[in-house]
Design a protein around this motif. Structure first.
Motif, PDB file in Angstrom:
ATOM      1  N   ASP A 155       5.550   7.866   4.846  1.00 13.99           N
ATOM      2  CA  ASP A 155       4.125   7.581   4.781  1.00 13.99           C
ATOM      3  C   ASP A 155       3.358   8.841   5.161  1.00 13.99           C
ATOM      4  O   ASP A 155       3.188   9.154   6.333  1.00 13.99           O
ATOM      5  CB  ASP A 155       3.768   6.428   5.712  1.00 13.99           C
ATOM      6  CG  ASP A 155       2.325   5.989   5.579  1.00 13.99           C
ATOM      7  OD1 ASP A 155       1.564   6.609   4.808  1.00 13.99           O
ATOM      8  OD2 ASP A 155       1.950   5.010   6.248  1.00 13.99           O
TER       9      ASP A 155
ATOM     10  N   GLU B  63       1.776  16.944   4.436  1.00 14.82           N
ATOM     11  CA  GLU B  63       1.642  15.629   3.812  1.00 14.82           C
ATOM     12  C   GLU B  63       2.461  15.563   2.527  1.00 14.82           C
ATOM     13  O   GLU B  63       3.100  14.540   2.243  1.00 14.82           O
ATOM     14  CB  GLU B  63       0.173  15.325   3.519  1.00 14.82           C
ATOM     15  CG  GLU B  63      -0.645  15.052   4.773  1.00 14.82           C
ATOM     16  CD  GLU B  63      -2.129  15.006   4.517  1.00 14.82           C
ATOM     17  OE1 GLU B  63      -2.824  14.274   5.240  1.00 14.82           O
ATOM     18  OE2 GLU B  63      -2.612  15.702   3.597  1.00 14.82           O
TER      19      GLU B  63
ATOM     20  N   LYS C 142       0.327   9.485   5.144  1.00  8.32           N
ATOM     21  CA  LYS C 142      -0.941   9.274   5.851  1.00  8.32           C
ATOM     22  C   LYS C 142      -0.765   9.373   7.367  1.00  8.32           C
ATOM     23  O   LYS C 142      -1.729   9.517   8.092  1.00  8.32           O
ATOM     24  CB  LYS C 142      -1.525   7.908   5.493  1.00  8.32           C
ATOM     25  CG  LYS C 142      -1.956   7.814   4.047  1.00  8.32           C
ATOM     26  CD  LYS C 142      -2.493   6.431   3.754  1.00  8.32           C
ATOM     27  CE  LYS C 142      -1.775   5.905   2.547  1.00  8.32           C
ATOM     28  NZ  LYS C 142      -1.980   4.494   2.325  1.00  8.32           N
TER      29      LYS C 142
ATOM     30  N   PRO D 136      -1.487   7.092  -2.840  1.00  8.73           N
ATOM     31  CA  PRO D 136      -2.840   6.583  -2.582  1.00  8.73           C
ATOM     32  C   PRO D 136      -3.168   5.508  -3.615  1.00  8.73           C
ATOM     33  O   PRO D 136      -2.467   5.373  -4.618  1.00  8.73           O
ATOM     34  CB  PRO D 136      -3.731   7.824  -2.759  1.00  8.73           C
ATOM     35  CG  PRO D 136      -2.931   8.777  -3.570  1.00  8.73           C
ATOM     36  CD  PRO D 136      -1.484   8.482  -3.290  1.00  8.73           C
TER      37      PRO D 136
END
Length: 118
Positions: free
Chosen positions: A101, A92, A103, A79
């Motif tokens: 990734d 995650e 996200k 992040p």
């Protein structure tokens, strides 16, 4: 990889840390900067200034475990660097540790039960 599953709490320090720190130094950061209990069973994730390294600490019930990983090629998807802490799901975290990734990981959708033949 051996890792957390299910409803484990994963907290990510969004500011890079000094990667010379070991388990005790990172546990102190959990207490002081994240305002959390390093012995709670949650997984605490730390990043280096270079985005290719990650360290995790967690309490397994008998001691503090330290996990470190350095990608040979590429960088972890982090992040934005800012002060604070963010939460990730176990899925995650797994994606982050694989260099993917994280996200793009979404919770599974509930589907309707299949219809039974009459």
């Amino acid at each position: 990889m051996i890792g957390p599953t299910g409803a484990v709490r994963v907290l990510v320090a969004t500011t890079p840390v000094d990667f010379r720190k070991g388990a005790e130094g990172l546990a102190a950061l959990v207490r002081e900067t994240m305002k959390a209990n390093p012995f709670s069973g949650a997984v605490y994730v730390f990043r280096a200034k270079r985005a290719d390294r990650v360290k995790l600490i967690y309490w397994d019930g008998t001691g503090v475990c330290l996990f470190a990983k350095r990608l040979e090629d590429g960088k972890f998807r982090w992040p934005n660097v800012q002060d604070g802490v963010m939460r990730l799901s176990a899925a995650e975290l797994s994606a982050l540790l694989e260099g993917l990734d994280w996200k793009r990981v979404h919770a599974a959708r509930e589907t309707a039960a299949p219809m039974q033949p009459a």
